[in-house]
Design a protein around this motif. Sequence first.
Motif, PDB file in Angstrom:
ATOM      1  N   LYS A  14      70.747 -24.324  -8.873  1.00  0.00           N
ATOM      2  CA  LYS A  14      70.464 -25.633  -8.266  1.00  0.00           C
ATOM      3  C   LYS A  14      69.176 -26.223  -8.847  1.00  0.00           C
ATOM      4  N   THR A  15      69.129 -27.551  -8.886  1.00  0.00           N
ATOM      5  CA  THR A  15      67.921 -28.242  -9.344  1.00  0.00           C
ATOM      6  C   THR A  15      67.323 -29.033  -8.186  1.00  0.00           C
ATOM      7  N   ALA A  16      66.026 -28.858  -7.987  1.00  0.00           N
ATOM      8  CA  ALA A  16      65.330 -29.558  -6.893  1.00  0.00           C
ATOM      9  C   ALA A  16      64.229 -30.452  -7.461  1.00  0.00           C
ATOM     10  N   PRO A  90      71.834 -32.634 -13.296  1.00  0.00           N
ATOM     11  CA  PRO A  90      71.954 -33.337 -12.019  1.00  0.00           C
ATOM     12  C   PRO A  90      71.050 -32.747 -10.925  1.00  0.00           C
ATOM     13  N   ILE A  91      70.616 -33.617 -10.037  1.00  0.00           N
ATOM     14  CA  ILE A  91      69.700 -33.197  -8.964  1.00  0.00           C
ATOM     15  C   ILE A  91      70.528 -32.794  -7.738  1.00  0.00           C
ATOM     16  N   ASP A  92      70.358 -31.553  -7.290  1.00  0.00           N
ATOM     17  CA  ASP A  92      71.084 -31.058  -6.117  1.00  0.00           C
ATOM     18  C   ASP A  92      70.276 -31.230  -4.837  1.00  0.00           C
ATOM     19  N   ILE A  93      68.953 -31.166  -4.977  1.00  0.00           N
ATOM     20  CA  ILE A  93      68.076 -31.172  -3.798  1.00  0.00           C
ATOM     21  C   ILE A  93      66.940 -32.160  -4.056  1.00  0.00           C
ATOM     22  N   LEU A  94      66.768 -33.108  -3.152  1.00  0.00           N
ATOM     23  CA  LEU A  94      65.625 -34.031  -3.244  1.00  0.00           C
ATOM     24  C   LEU A  94      64.714 -33.765  -2.054  1.00  0.00           C
ATOM     25  N   VAL A  95      63.446 -33.485  -2.338  1.00  0.00           N
ATOM     26  CA  VAL A  95      62.457 -33.373  -1.257  1.00  0.00           C
ATOM     27  C   VAL A  95      61.542 -34.588  -1.344  1.00  0.00           C
ATOM     28  N   MET A 137      74.506 -37.657  -7.004  1.00  0.00           N
ATOM     29  CA  MET A 137      74.552 -36.857  -5.777  1.00  0.00           C
ATOM     30  C   MET A 137      75.723 -37.244  -4.866  1.00  0.00           C
ATOM     31  N   LEU A 138      76.136 -38.490  -4.903  1.00  0.00           N
ATOM     32  CA  LEU A 138      77.245 -38.887  -4.022  1.00  0.00           C
ATOM     33  C   LEU A 138      78.574 -38.323  -4.513  1.00  0.00           C
ATOM     34  N   VAL A 139      78.606 -37.942  -5.785  1.00  0.00           N
ATOM     35  CA  VAL A 139      79.834 -37.365  -6.342  1.00  0.00           C
ATOM     36  C   VAL A 139      79.831 -35.843  -6.161  1.00  0.00           C
ATOM     37  N   ARG A 140      78.671 -35.230  -6.399  1.00  0.00           N
ATOM     38  CA  ARG A 140      78.566 -33.760  -6.384  1.00  0.00           C
ATOM     39  C   ARG A 140      78.199 -33.182  -5.032  1.00  0.00           C
ATOM     40  N   GLY A 141      77.693 -34.037  -4.137  1.00  0.00           N
ATOM     41  CA  GLY A 141      77.127 -33.530  -2.889  1.00  0.00           C
ATOM     42  C   GLY A 141      75.684 -33.120  -3.121  1.00  0.00           C
ATOM     43  N   GLY A 142      74.947 -32.885  -2.065  1.00  0.00           N
ATOM     44  CA  GLY A 142      73.553 -32.475  -2.251  1.00  0.00           C
ATOM     45  C   GLY A 142      72.796 -32.429  -0.943  1.00  0.00           C
ATOM     46  N   GLY A 184      77.043 -38.459   4.794  1.00  0.00           N
ATOM     47  CA  GLY A 184      77.752 -37.241   5.205  1.00  0.00           C
ATOM     48  C   GLY A 184      79.122 -37.128   4.555  1.00  0.00           C
ATOM     49  N   PRO A 185      79.910 -38.209   4.531  1.00  0.00           N
ATOM     50  CA  PRO A 185      81.235 -38.123   3.904  1.00  0.00           C
ATOM     51  C   PRO A 185      81.183 -37.770   2.413  1.00  0.00           C
ATOM     52  N   HIS A 186      80.014 -37.879   1.789  1.00  0.00           N
ATOM     53  CA  HIS A 186      79.850 -37.473   0.386  1.00  0.00           C
ATOM     54  C   HIS A 186      79.298 -36.044   0.286  1.00  0.00           C
ATOM     55  N   ASN A 187      79.296 -35.349   1.398  1.00  0.00           N
ATOM     56  CA  ASN A 187      78.758 -33.984   1.439  1.00  0.00           C
ATOM     57  C   ASN A 187      77.269 -33.925   1.063  1.00  0.00           C
ATOM     58  N   VAL A 188      76.548 -34.958   1.456  1.00  0.00           N
ATOM     59  CA  VAL A 188      75.090 -34.956   1.290  1.00  0.00           C
ATOM     60  C   VAL A 188      74.488 -34.784   2.686  1.00  0.00           C
ATOM     61  N   THR A 189      73.671 -33.755   2.877  1.00  0.00           N
ATOM     62  CA  THR A 189      72.972 -33.620   4.155  1.00  0.00           C
ATOM     63  C   THR A 189      71.585 -34.251   4.030  1.00  0.00           C
TER      64      THR A 189
END
Length: 261
Positions: A14-16, A90-95, A137-142, A184-189
């Motif tokens: 994962k990339t953050a 691609p970015i999986d985690i954004l802080v 992120m909306l395509v891959r989730g994140g 949420g519907p894009h599997n992004v929390t």
Amino acid sequence: MTRTVQQLFNLQGKTALVTGGSRGLGLQMAQALGEAGARVVLTSRKAQDLEAAAAELQAQGIDAQWIAADCAKEEDILRLVAETVQRVGPIDILVNNAGASWGAPAESHPVAAWDKVMNLNIRGYFLLSQAVANAGMLVRGGRIINLASIAGLGGNPIEMKTIAYNTSKGAVLNFTRALAAEWGPHNVTVNAICPGFFRTKMAEVLIDTMGEDNMASRAPLRRLGDDEGLKGLTVLLASDAGKHITGQWVAVDGGVSAVLG
Ligand SMILES: NC(=O)c1ccc[n+]([C@@H]2O[C@H](COP(=O)([O-])OP(=O)(O)OC[C@H]3O[C@@H](n4cnc5c(N)ncnc54)[C@H](O)[C@@H]3O)[C@@H](O)[C@H]2O)c1
Ligand SMILES: O=C(O)[C@H](O)[C@@H](O)[C@H](O)[C@H](O)CO
């Protein structure tokens, strides 16, 4: 077969991207993500600080890179996200963590300082989230983790006059819920952390004005936050261990926000 707890918390591959990652809470969270296996990209304005912070993480065996950017500026944010994707993928985690405060009574708070705080603390979070969403992120989730504060749940101690800061942190909380609902519907929390008092560059003015023992005594746990305090929650919210948690605010404050005085 369900995955083990160790597998669920693992961030290998994962990339953050951590804003304000050069010091303080941002660096602590980047370290936690890196220790869990993520590749981390640190950003803040000063290249020199970033280089030192990344070197500290690299010495620990963490894959850490840095890109300098001003998170109050849209053009910098767009460049930061494009460069991150180009350099590391691609970015999986954004802080969303970079933040600033200003002390002045509400009746004489300079409007320029109001704009500065609001631009970085809430407009910046919005623009970064938008840029990362549009970069895949909306395509891959994140995962998006927003640093709010217990200062978003009420005013600061009355000796500290920080109206723009408290307002911006309140906005971060509902931004978190509204974005969680949309993505949420894009599997992004999307979740928010509300730290209590941690001795960082930003909070030292408050802690020194109020007195460290006094601040610690406000917490049921009778202490300030330390350099391990945010690690567990950060990895939980960033990993599959937290995959069903979204739109939530969690205070990491020794219990300060649980009591009225
Ligand atoms: N320390 C606390 O007690 C506390 C409590 C609650 C919430 N918070 C929040 O935690 C977050 C981190 O704060 P901290 O305590 O680590 O403070 P800090 O001052 O140590 O760190 C702030 C970070 O943001 C970066 N930054 C500042 N302006 C920037 C800009 N325009 N563009 C890019 N980066 C910029 C700084 O370089 C630094 O890396 C903030 O959002 C803050 O509001 C802190
Ligand atoms: O709880 C927090 O979010 C921080 O401690 C802040 O309150 C700042 O330190 C304060 O704004 C100083 O200007």
